[in-house]
Design an enzyme around this catalytic site. Structure first.
Site, PDB file in Angstrom:
ATOM      1  N   CYS A 177      34.771  18.391 -24.216  1.00 49.89           N
ATOM      2  CA  CYS A 177      34.095  17.261 -24.048  1.00 49.89           C
ATOM      3  C   CYS A 177      34.564  16.031 -23.756  1.00 49.89           C
ATOM      4  O   CYS A 177      35.699  15.118 -24.279  1.00 49.89           O
ATOM      5  CB  CYS A 177      33.368  17.265 -25.252  1.00 49.89           C
ATOM      6  SG  CYS A 177      32.115  15.911 -25.549  1.00 49.89           S
TER       7      CYS A 177
ATOM      8  N   ALA B  15     -36.941  30.548  -2.358  1.00 52.34           N
ATOM      9  CA  ALA B  15     -38.271  31.391  -2.539  1.00 52.34           C
ATOM     10  C   ALA B  15     -37.451  32.346  -2.348  1.00 52.34           C
ATOM     11  O   ALA B  15     -38.789  33.376  -2.964  1.00 52.34           O
ATOM     12  CB  ALA B  15     -38.812  30.175  -1.796  1.00 52.34           C
TER      13      ALA B  15
ATOM     14  N   LYS C  64      -2.828   9.345  -0.423  1.00 51.52           N
ATOM     15  CA  LYS C  64      -2.072  10.710   0.729  1.00 51.52           C
ATOM     16  C   LYS C  64      -1.580  11.471  -0.801  1.00 51.52           C
ATOM     17  O   LYS C  64      -0.723  11.698  -0.813  1.00 51.52           O
ATOM     18  CB  LYS C  64      -2.022  10.473   1.521  1.00 51.52           C
ATOM     19  CG  LYS C  64      -2.206  11.586   2.488  1.00 51.52           C
ATOM     20  CD  LYS C  64      -1.331  11.916   3.617  1.00 51.52           C
ATOM     21  CE  LYS C  64      -1.552  13.120   4.717  1.00 51.52           C
ATOM     22  NZ  LYS C  64      -1.037  14.342   4.149  1.00 51.52           N
TER      23      LYS C  64
ATOM     24  N   LEU D 106      -3.866  14.736   9.455  1.00 50.65           N
ATOM     25  CA  LEU D 106      -4.426  13.532  10.105  1.00 50.65           C
ATOM     26  C   LEU D 106      -3.408  13.398  10.982  1.00 50.65           C
ATOM     27  O   LEU D 106      -2.362  13.470  10.668  1.00 50.65           O
ATOM     28  CB  LEU D 106      -4.307  13.071   7.777  1.00 50.65           C
ATOM     29  CG  LEU D 106      -5.163  13.261   7.168  1.00 50.65           C
ATOM     30  CD1 LEU D 106      -5.025  12.583   6.409  1.00 50.65           C
ATOM     31  CD2 LEU D 106      -7.368  12.272   7.582  1.00 50.65           C
TER      32      LEU D 106
ATOM     33  N   LYS E 215       2.164   6.617   6.621  1.00 45.41           N
ATOM     34  CA  LYS E 215       2.877   7.216   5.172  1.00 45.41           C
ATOM     35  C   LYS E 215       4.271   6.378   4.819  1.00 45.41           C
ATOM     36  O   LYS E 215       4.359   5.808   5.375  1.00 45.41           O
ATOM     37  CB  LYS E 215       4.024   8.631   6.093  1.00 45.41           C
ATOM     38  CG  LYS E 215       3.527   9.223   6.957  1.00 45.41           C
ATOM     39  CD  LYS E 215       2.494  10.138   5.716  1.00 45.41           C
ATOM     40  CE  LYS E 215       4.060  11.517   6.360  1.00 45.41           C
ATOM     41  NZ  LYS E 215       3.764  12.402   5.443  1.00 45.41           N
TER      42      LYS E 215
HETATM   43  S1  IVH Z   1      -8.845  12.878   3.954  1.00 49.63           S
HETATM   44  C1  IVH Z   1      -9.021  15.950   7.943  1.00 49.63           C
HETATM   45  N1  IVH Z   1      -8.083  12.032   2.175  1.00 49.63           N
HETATM   46  O1  IVH Z   1      -3.578  15.494   3.699  1.00 49.63           O
HETATM   47  C2  IVH Z   1      -8.774  15.720   6.798  1.00 49.63           C
HETATM   48  N2  IVH Z   1      -6.614  14.030   3.327  1.00 49.63           N
HETATM   49  O2  IVH Z   1      -2.113  15.750   6.614  1.00 49.63           O
HETATM   50  C3  IVH Z   1      -9.211  14.502   5.683  1.00 49.63           C
HETATM   51  N3  IVH Z   1      -4.825  15.052   2.253  1.00 49.63           N
HETATM   52  O3  IVH Z   1      -4.514  18.473   4.054  1.00 49.63           O
HETATM   53  C4  IVH Z   1      -8.121  14.559   4.570  1.00 49.63           C
HETATM   54  N4  IVH Z   1      -4.919  13.052   0.068  1.00 49.63           N
HETATM   55  O4  IVH Z   1      -5.279  18.252   2.083  1.00 49.63           O
HETATM   56  C5  IVH Z   1      -8.052  12.529   2.915  1.00 49.63           C
HETATM   57  N5  IVH Z   1      -6.426  11.724  -0.171  1.00 49.63           N
HETATM   58  C6  IVH Z   1      -6.980  12.351   0.687  1.00 49.63           C
HETATM   59  C7  IVH Z   1      -6.026  12.922   1.408  1.00 49.63           C
HETATM   60  C8  IVH Z   1      -5.548  14.017   1.962  1.00 49.63           C
HETATM   61  C9  IVH Z   1      -4.088  14.760   0.382  1.00 49.63           C
HETATM   62  C10 IVH Z   1      -4.161  15.931   2.572  1.00 49.63           C
HETATM   63  C11 IVH Z   1      -5.094  17.152   3.371  1.00 49.63           C
HETATM   64  C12 IVH Z   1      -5.157  16.984   4.195  1.00 49.63           C
HETATM   65  C13 IVH Z   1      -3.827  16.983   4.493  1.00 49.63           C
HETATM   66  C14 IVH Z   1      -3.137  15.739   6.463  1.00 49.63           C
END
Ligand code: IVH
Length: 688
Positions: free
Chosen positions: A411, A42, A134, A85, A320
């Site tokens: 060949c 605003a 992931k 992660l 993983k």
């Molecule tokens: S959750 C705190 N979900 O993995 C981060 N991350 O090793 C929470 N990544 O840099 C992320 N797929 O870019 C999440 N389905 C997914 C993901 C994901 C790939 C990547 C993310 C992060 C990396 C961490």
């Protein structure tokens, strides 16, 4: 500016025009460049309205509106750190993490044995998890202003400071430019992963080593990106600023805003393994590479209470997958000739386990790539296996002392001199060198025909023109023996090879790992060696005996005739290499006595036809005999038990040589019978 900015800005009518313009410019800058709104909408509107009223043509107004993109490479500070992660690789490690979450949720200092408790907790809403793939790409943050406009796209960088990639990110159709409606005054931030879809990567895989680096390079490029940034795609997995209570509600909201969201499942902890296996099994069909799954506590409040370390949030974990890249030793380079005459190098490597599958061959794409890698037997190489793409050699880790591999001058399939041609990649990139057979038309047809023939002779269902063509093109099959080296991993990445087709094809191949000798002989594709001849040969001994037969042996056998005998002997000699190769995979067995001597009504009969058969062709008649358990010969010999005479030959003044010979044998006391064709057909099949 200090204190409540709205207070200072209460009556903009008292401001000078310059003050209005300067403040507007500052706010625009903050808004568009840093996705930051220091004042409520605003107030902004009041400043802008007052300036507009006083001087509608003021230059500060012209700048208002369109967000100004930063330069690629500009630093962008993340409003909230983009963390990493925590990782695990086993079910036990997953449970250890999950028990830790429970311990945190119940404010316990340490968790002794929480197994039963964790299981009970997993069934409550607070213990619920969200599971999703992931994605192995580049983390990206997208900031939207209060009007829902995309104002900034940034890479993760070091987690605190990333790089501005707004200009290129705008070119992705999966990056939403304008949110449908935004009720969040402070703007929103969407986080997710940018990746290069594997079907796109496949188009350039012979020029670029890996999709992730290519995606990163393209996204960050100022100009001349390697590929069209529009090829890249974005998957959203996190939403900041909307204060939603659960991860699942965030994912639903993101999908509602038009984002692509990876397929996700809300699970309880005991289902984590099944989720892991399920996502893993779906990988071959995925358009992205995933290196594991992410499991997050669904409840955002709890996740927030558990907090973060400097590295990762405690309420999430990456489980993983087994490695999809590893090192192994190059054994040799095989040159595989495709249907088009293109000769592609394939690396044969010591078996290495990649994403749970054993890999022994990896594509080298083309001559240029082989030269770039500079391979030699004994090199330690890195092999990468990506979903949807055939394993390939990424790089040489430790070269051996052996001389580097050179392309063949002739060949490997037909022996014609090879030639090197430069081929444009069609995408404006550099041309690649391709090795070609000098006479592709003849070379290729012959190979394709022989492979098709083998498949048809052994009734390999599903191996029609298209499949055989693809196998040759992909360098997976040069000859029938290569069929037995095929694995699910070889076939899955091929276009239109779904899981069911792959299973069926491999099942068919397995079935032919044990073949009866007559079928095996026919499948070799020797012109003179048809079904009945093969039966005749097989009645004389096993494969080794047949291979050892001389021209005389064969010619005497039912008097196949010198020409046929010669063709069989030379055919078997020409195919000796193929037979040896096949014998490494195929067990050739004698037909069961019942089938060989025939369990049918013509058991023990050796039948020869002469004259015109009115009811069916000669071949069909011979097949009928074989079906009924007899042997069909081509000429009358001492072993012939029945001569079937067609037309009116029996009454002819000049009998055929077969009839003459049969009568001679009869006169000499032979067991041979002579029967009219119509009587014969009536007897064996009920109609003349
Ligand atoms: S959750 C705190 N979900 O993995 C981060 N991350 O090793 C929470 N990544 O840099 C992320 N797929 O870019 C999440 N389905 C997914 C993901 C994901 C790939 C990547 C993310 C992060 C990396 C961490």
């Amino acid at each position: 500016m200090s204190g409540d900015p709205t207070k200072d800005l209460a009556d903009v009518r008292t401001w000078t025009t310059d003050a209005l313009a300067g403040r507007l410019a500052d706010l625009d800058e903050a808004y568009h460049r840093r996705a930051n709104s220091p004042v409520p909408d605003a107030v902004y509107d009041r400043i802008k309205g007052e300036l507009l009223r006083r001087d509608p043509k003021h230059p500060a107004l012209a700048a208002v509106g369109a967000p100004v993109d930063g330069e690629p490479g500009d630093k962008v500070e993340h409003a909230q750190a983009m963390l990493s992660l925590d990782k695990c690789t086993t079910l036990d490690e997953f449970w250890a993490w999950y028990r830790g979450c429970l311990a945190g949720a119940t404010d316990r200092a340490n968790s002794p044995r929480l197994d039963d408790e964790a299981r009970a907790w997993s069934q409550t809403p607070l213990g619920a998890l969200v599971a999703l793939p992931k994605i192995d790409g580049l983390a990206c943050s997208l900031r939207y202003d209060a009007a829902g406009r995309l104002v900034r796209a940034a890479t993760r960088g070091d987690g605190r400071i990333g790089e501005d990639v707004t200009a290129n990110a705008r070119k992705l159709s999966t990056v939403v430019q304008q949110l449908p409606a935004n009720r969040f005054a402070g703007g929103l931030e969407v986080r997710g992963e940018i990746y290069l879809p594997l079907s796109r990567f496949a188009e350039v895989a012979d020029t670029y080593a890996n999709p992730r680096n290519l995606a990163a390079g393209t996204l960050k490029a100022k100009d001349n990106p390697a590929i069209d940034p529009g090829w890249l795609a974005f998957f959203a997995y996190d939403l900041l600023g909307a204060q939603l209570p659960t991860e699942s509600s965030k994912l639903e909201a993101l999908a509602g805003m038009g984002f692509a969201v990876p397929s996700w499942r809300r699970v309880c902890a005991p289902e984590a393994q099944a989720a892991f296996d399920g996502f893993d099994a779906a990988r071959p069909a995925d358009e992205f590479e995933a290196d594991g799954i992410v499991l997050r506590l669904d409840d955002c409040g709890l996740a927030q209470r558990l907090g973060v370390t400097s590295h990762h949030p405690r309420g999430a974990i990456a489980w993983k997958y087994a490695a999809s890249a590893d090192t192994t030793t190059l054994q040799s380079v095989h040159w595989s000739v495709a249907r088009t005459g293109t000769i592609t190098p394939v690396a044969l490597v010591a078996p290495v386990s990649l994403s749970g599958a054993t890999v022994t061959r990896a594509t080298l794409h083309n001559l240029s790539n082989l030269r770039r890698l500079g391979l030699a037997p004994g090199d330690v190489v890195e092999i990468v296996r990506r979903g949807g793409v055939i394993p390939h050699v990424e790089r040489v880790v430790t070269p051996s002392a052996a001389p580097r591999c050179a392309p063949p001058t002739h060949c490997p399939s037909c022996g014609t001199a090879t030639r090197v041609v430069a081929r444009d990649d069609g995408k404006g990139g550099k041309a690649v060198e391709i090795l070609m057979c000098g006479d592709p038309a003849n070379c290729v047809t012959a190979r394709q025909r022989s492979l098709l023939h083998y498949c048809q002779a052994l009734e390999l269902e599903g191996f029609g023109d298209k499949v055989v063509e693809t196998l040759i093109d992909q360098g997976l099959c040069d000859n029938p023996a290569d069929l037995y080296e095929l694995t699910a991993e070889d076939l899955r990445p091929l276009p239109r090879f779904g899981e069911i087709l792959v299973g069926n094809l491999l099942g068919q191949i397995t079935r032919t790992r044990r073949v009866e000798l007559p079928a095996f002989l026919v499948a070799l594709g020797i012109a003179a060696l048809g079904k009945s001849t093969a039966q005749l040969l097989a009645s004389r001994g096993d494969l080794a005996a047949v291979r050892a037969m001389t021209l005389d042996d064969i010619a005497q056998l039912h008097s196949l005739g010198d020409k046929t005998a010669a063709a069989i002997v030379s055919g078997l000699r020409d195919k000796a290499g193929l037979v040896d190769a096949l014998l490494r995979h195929v067990e050739v067995v004698q037909p069961a006595a019942a089938e060989m001597a025939g369990a049918g009504p013509m058991a023990g009969e050796v039948v020869v036809f002469t004259g015109a058969l009115s009811s069916m062709g000669r071949r069909d008649a011979q097949q009928l005999v074989v079906r009924l358990g007899g042997i069909a010969g081509d000429s009358v010999t001492a072993e012939t038990t029945l001569l079937v005479v067609g037309g009116d030959e029996l009454d002819a003044a000049e009998p055929s040589s077969k009839l003459k010979k049969a009568r001679k044998l009869q006169a000499a006391g032979g067991a041979i019978r002579i029967e009219r064709a119509d009587a014969f057909f009536f007897r064996v099949q009920g109609s003349p």
